[in-house]
Design an enzyme around this catalytic site. Sequence first.
Site, short mmCIF file in Angstrom:
data_model
loop_
_atom_site.label_atom_id
_atom_site.label_comp_id
_atom_site.label_asym_id
_atom_site.label_seq_id
_atom_site.Cartn_x
_atom_site.Cartn_y
_atom_site.Cartn_z
N GLU A 248 -15.32 9.16 37.29
CA GLU A 248 -14.57 8.35 36.20
C GLU A 248 -14.38 9.29 35.15
O GLU A 248 -15.21 10.05 34.60
CB GLU A 248 -15.60 7.36 35.80
CG GLU A 248 -15.99 6.11 37.08
CD GLU A 248 -14.72 5.38 37.15
OE1 GLU A 248 -13.77 5.34 36.49
OE2 GLU A 248 -15.02 4.61 38.33
N CYS A 282 -14.64 5.39 27.01
CA CYS A 282 -13.45 5.57 28.08
C CYS A 282 -12.56 4.33 28.09
O CYS A 282 -11.42 4.43 28.56
CB CYS A 282 -14.09 5.72 29.29
SG CYS A 282 -15.15 4.68 30.00
#
Length: 479
Positions: A248, A282
Site C-alpha cells: 500500500e 494516505c
Amino acid sequence: MTTAKALYIGNEWIDGQGSVTNRNPSDTSDIIGEYAQASTQQVQDAISAARQGAKAWRESGLESRYSVLMTIGDELIARKDELGRLLAREEGKTLAEGVGEVYRSGQFFHYYAAEVLRQIDERVDSVRPGIGVEVYREPVGVVGVISPWNFPMATAVWKIAPALAFGNAVIFKPANLVPASAWALTEIISRQDLPKGTFNLLMGSGGQVGDALIHSPEIDAVSFTGSLEVGKQVAAATAANLVKCQLEMGSKNALIVAEDADLDLAVEAAFAGAYSGTGQKCTASSRLIVVEALHDRFVEKLIDKLKTIRVGNALEDGVQLGPVVDARQLESNLTWIERAKQDGARLAFGGERLERETEGYFMAPTLFTDTTNDMAINREEVFGPIACVIKVRDYEEAIATLNDTKFGLTAGIITGSLKTASDFKARAETGCVMVNLATAGTDYHVPFGGRKASSFGPREQGRYAREFYTVVKTCYVKA
C-alpha cells in the site's frame, strides 16, 4: 540514564545494538522513551525464531487462536484512553483520534478472531467420475509486517491480526518515528499463549532492519505500507527471492464537488478528508475538484471553516489539528508550499509555521486556489494539512481531472443526484469510492486498497485478507 525498551525475539526481550529517542512532536522537550535498534544479525535471529514459531502456531487449535486474538482485542479496547494518549503523544494526532485508533485496533483483533472460526474449505466434484476435489487454505508461513508512522497501531494491526488468525508467524518492523505504540502492542501480545517465535518485534531503521528483512529468502511474505519509492524497492527485493508481497503506497486523492452539491456537506467532507490527522493520511483528499458554478462560494465557506480551527498540542482539550510528525515533515510541507506559489498557485489560507506555548512542529491548515492538475503539488503526495482547489467547467471535466494521476486509492464526490453518483462509482479509477462522504475513513470488515501506483498485490482487510495470508492447496481423491 534511561534504559531502552527492548526488542522482542523468540519470546524474549532483548537489547539492541543502540537506541533512538522518541520525542513528542507537540512538545519536543517531552521524551517518551528510548527504544532499542536491531542489528542485522538480530533480524536473522527473528527470522529463525519465526520459522520455528510458524510450525507450532499453524498446528494450534482454532479455539486457541480465537482466544488469543479476542484477548488482545479486549485489552486494547479496555486501555483505549491510556494507549490512545500514548499514540497521540508520539505521533501528533489529536487525543480523540488517538483513542479512536486504539479502539479500532481492538475491533480488528475481534473481527479476525471471528474469522478464525470461519475458515471453511471447499469440496467440489471432479470432471472425472469417481474423483473428489478438496480445496484447502494453509498459512503462508513467516510474514514480515512493515508499517508506517501515520497510523502507528491501526495499520500494523490490520496486518498482524489476519496474519495470526490464519496461522502465520509475524516479524513486526514499525516505523522508527513511532516505536512506543509498537512496543505497547507487543507487550500485550507477549503475554498471550503463543508458541515461541510466533510474534517478534524488530525496531530499527528501514535502511538496515527493513532492508535485511525484505531481502531475506527465508521469509514467505511481506506486507508493506509506505511511500511509492520504498514500495518499489520492496517489490524488487521480494521478487528476487519469489517472496509474496503486498504493497500500500502513495496517493493523490480527489474530492469532486458537483454542481448540485450541498455546500455545507461539501465543506465538512473536504475538511475531514484533507485536514483530519493533520493531513497525514494516505486517504487524504488533497485535491478538491470544484465545478465553477460553486467554486467561489465553496472556497469562501471552506476558508471560514479553516479560520475556526484550533491548532495546538495534540493532548489539549479542544485542539482540532495537532502538529506534523517531525521537523523533516514540517520542512517538506513548507517547501511544497513555496514551490506551489512559484508554480502560480494562490495561497488562499495558512501556509506558515505556527508558534505555540510548547516547542513543536505546528503549521496552519493550508489551502491553495487557482491550481491546475499539472502542477507538481497536484501530482505528488505531500502528506500534510495542505489542500488544493482545482476549478473545472463541469462534471465531465471533473471526472477526467480526478483520473488524471498515477495514483488510485480513494476518490469522493458530493452530489444530490443518484445518476451522477452511479456514474461516478463506475468511472472513478480508484480502489475505494465515497459518495457524500470524506475520502478518509474506511471500515475494517471490507477490502481496502487502491489501483495504479497506490497498491500492489491482494487487498487488505475483511475476508479478502486471506488471499495474502494463506496459500491454496488443491487435493484430488479417488476412493
